[in-house]
Design an enzyme around this catalytic site. Structure first.
Site, PDB file in Angstrom:
ATOM      1  N   ASP A 132      46.675  29.882  36.278  1.00  0.00           N
ATOM      2  CA  ASP A 132      46.655  29.579  37.710  1.00  0.00           C
ATOM      3  C   ASP A 132      45.947  30.656  38.524  1.00  0.00           C
ATOM      4  OD1 ASP A 132      48.425  31.651  37.578  1.00  0.00           O
ATOM      5  OD2 ASP A 132      50.140  30.568  38.411  1.00  0.00           O
ATOM      6  N   GLY A 133      45.513  31.716  37.849  1.00  0.00           N
ATOM      7  CA  GLY A 133      44.781  32.762  38.563  1.00  0.00           C
ATOM      8  C   GLY A 133      45.667  33.673  39.393  1.00  0.00           C
ATOM      9  N   ASP A 259      40.419  43.654  24.643  1.00  0.00           N
ATOM     10  CA  ASP A 259      40.068  43.476  26.059  1.00  0.00           C
ATOM     11  C   ASP A 259      40.966  44.330  26.961  1.00  0.00           C
ATOM     12  OD1 ASP A 259      41.948  41.476  24.990  1.00  0.00           O
ATOM     13  OD2 ASP A 259      42.173  40.862  27.066  1.00  0.00           O
ATOM     14  N   ASN A 260      41.951  44.979  26.374  1.00  0.00           N
ATOM     15  CA  ASN A 260      42.817  45.866  27.149  1.00  0.00           C
ATOM     16  C   ASN A 260      42.622  47.320  26.757  1.00  0.00           C
ATOM     17  OD1 ASN A 260      43.910  43.722  28.574  1.00  0.00           O
ATOM     18  ND2 ASN A 260      45.638  43.461  27.171  1.00  0.00           N
ATOM     19  N   ASP A 269      46.336  47.768  32.196  1.00  0.00           N
ATOM     20  CA  ASP A 269      47.126  46.540  32.007  1.00  0.00           C
ATOM     21  C   ASP A 269      48.570  46.800  31.565  1.00  0.00           C
ATOM     22  OD1 ASP A 269      45.396  44.765  32.980  1.00  0.00           O
ATOM     23  OD2 ASP A 269      44.976  43.726  31.115  1.00  0.00           O
TER      24      ASP A 269
END
Ligand code: AMP
Ligand code: MG
Length: 513
Positions: A132-133, A259-260, A269
């Site tokens: 949902d962003g 990606d983290n 993150d």
């Protein structure tokens, strides 16, 4: 909802200089934040604003809240959803990207350092997939707490500049208040940024991105022919130092996907992260980490694995794929870096442990003594943070606060006698009086081993009050304690005490999605 077309005259000003969009237009999608119903500032990091050369008073206004919520775009910002790929729990996704974040732009602070200003929770983007962003208030305040704690502990980290409530709810396992985090980072480049172009076989864009990363983080390397391998080594050394600091603070990141993992060497993150209480190398808190891939003791191994993935992305820049011998040579070069990682990590870990033991000079038996100390903590389920911290009392002859943490005081006393003998050897060699040496040692230990860490139950308590009651006072009190972790103020005692063991045993963290 505020009108995005209104004149921006009242907006706070940021001197943006956006090298990422300028240099790497193919590495992201220009994309605006999605406005929210009712922006309201929940948190502003005034100290960080000052470091960035921003006017904190101008940020602490309705116009500032509108910017941090994504309702208004300040002058000079060029919001972009960054593209990246990544290995998540070992499985590769060639397209992740900012699914709920946007880079607003970069700010060069009065200290001359360039930093990203990004929003997290700012709405859907072309990379949102099923998401949902959005973000919930609790996890964004968690980023504030853990990031500021890490910063105060001296551990490189991204930091929260602000949190804005959205006045909307987000649907998770229940409806939660929504929020947007404004995050500051040395950059948001990650292992997955290189993987994105490498996975597409897009050598030209990959080369451009690598040169951009080098210019940004290791500018002394830009003109070197061997800059790619050198850069890999820099990233590996930064990660070795970072993960060693995590280990010595008892920090478990929880989701070390590629990606983290940043190229800058900052922690990023803070989703399912947690701090150890009773020392246990196998500790895992994340609800989704079923195999314990990202368990405490696995972190240096995973860091190396991630760096090997980074190394692979560089091979096309180092070798001609059609020339076997050049490929072999390139593989050998990057493998040498990856193979050196454990020693760099071990060095950093042992140096940190020596500081925590109150020792200045290395001696051959130190690593074994530190390992034996940790084994003792593990066998007796002793709190990691206080197990180290209370050595400061023992350093000046007050053994009880330390010994009382152990059920079997005999085993603990035997280790303490070894440590004490080791300390005396060092002090004798330095010609210090016993009292002087002891006092200095206690001070040194209190600078190396914190009293206050973000205890899981305290973090949860603060986030629950904010989420369920709209009460930010517990969050603010905890934040203040975390910002002076090496102090042992009587008013902050409750933040230094471990959770009841039963609470820790059942503690689970969830990805902040
Ligand atoms: P993480 O492991 O939390 O850093 O996120 C992994 C990926 O999932 C990233 O590409 C995120 O942008 C994406 N993501 C996480 N939560 C959401 C969300 N609520 N909506 C859209 N994308 C998300
Ligand atoms: Mg991430």
């Amino acid at each position: 909802m505020s009108d995005p077309a209104a004149p921006p005259a009242d907006l706070p000003t940021f001197a943006f200089d956006n090298s990422f969009v300028r240099s790497l237009p193919q590495a992201g999608v220009p994309w605006p934040p999605v406005p929210v119903a009712a922006p309201a500032l929940v948190y502003l990091n005034r100290a960080l604003a000052g470091q960035l050369g921003l006017d904190a008073d101008a940020l602490a206004t309705p116009a500032g809240a509108a910017v941090f919520a994504g309702n208004r775009i300040p002058d000079g910002a060029q919001p972009v959803a960054q593209a990246y790929a990544g290995h998540q729990f070992g499985g590769f996704s060639s397209q992740l990207g900012d699914g709920r974040a946007l880079l607003l732009g970069e700010i060069i602070g009065p200290d001359g350092r360039r930093r990203d200003l990004a929003l997290k929770g700012s709405g859907r983007t072309p990379f949102s997939r099923g998401g949902d962003g959005r973000a919930a208030l609790g996890p964004m305040l968690r980023e504030v707490l853990i990031g500021e704690a890490m910063h105060a502990l001296g551990i490189p980290t991204t930091r929260a500049l602000a949190v804005a409530a959205t006045g909307e709810s987000v649907r998770r396992d229940r409806d939660l208040p929504g929020a947007v985090l404004a995050r500051v980072a040395a950059s948001h480049l990650r292992v997955g940024s290189f993987q994105y172009f490498a996975a597409r076989g897009d050598r030209a864009n990959l080369a451009q991105m690598v040169d951009y990363a080098i210019a940004r983080h290791d500018p002394d390397l830009v003109h070197r022919e061997d800059r790619h391998v050198q850069f890999l080594e820099r990233v590996a050394r930064r990660q070795a130092a970072l993960v060693a600091q995590w280990m010595n603070a008892g920090f478990i990141h929880g989701v070390m996907n590629t990606d983290n993992m940043t190229l800058s060497g900052e922690t990023i993150d803070y989703g399912p992260c947690a701090f150890l209480e009773a020392y246990d190398p196998a500790a895992v808190f994340s609800s989704i980490d079923h195999g314990g891939r990202y368990a405490y003791a696995n972190q240096p191994l995973i860091a190396r694995w991630n760096l090997a993935r980074l190394a692979e992305t560089l091979l096309p820049l180092l070798a001609d794929a059609d020339d076997d011998s050049s490929v072999q040579q390139a593989v050998a070069q990057v493998t040498a870096v990856i193979d050196a990682f454990p020693a760099w990590y071990d060095d950093a870990l042992r140096t940190g442990q020596r500081r925590k033991l109150g020792l200045r000079l290395g001696e051959a038996g130190d690593a074994v003594m530190a390992d034996d100390f940790l084994a003792l903590l593990q066998r007796q389920g002793v709190d990691f943070t206080l197990g180290w911290r209370r050595l400061a009392d023992a350093a000046v002859g007050d053994d009880a606060p330390w010994l009382s943490r152990f059920a079997d005081a005999g085993a603990a006393a035997a280790w303490l006698a070894r440590w004490r003998a080791r300390c005396l050897r060092e002090d004798g060699a330095a010609g210090l009086s016993d009292l002087e040496a002891a006092t200095r040692r206690a001070q040194a230990i209190r600078r190396a081993s914190p009293f206050v860490i973000p205890r899981n139950h305290r973090v949860e308590e603060a986030l629950a009050a904010a989420t369920d009651e709209g009460d930010l006072a517990p969050f603010e009190r905890l934040l203040q304690a975390l910002q002076q972790p090496f102090e042992e103020l009587p008013t902050l005692q409750r933040f230094g005490e471990p959770a009841p063991a039963a609470v820790t045993a059942g503690y689970q963290t969830f990805c902040g999605t």
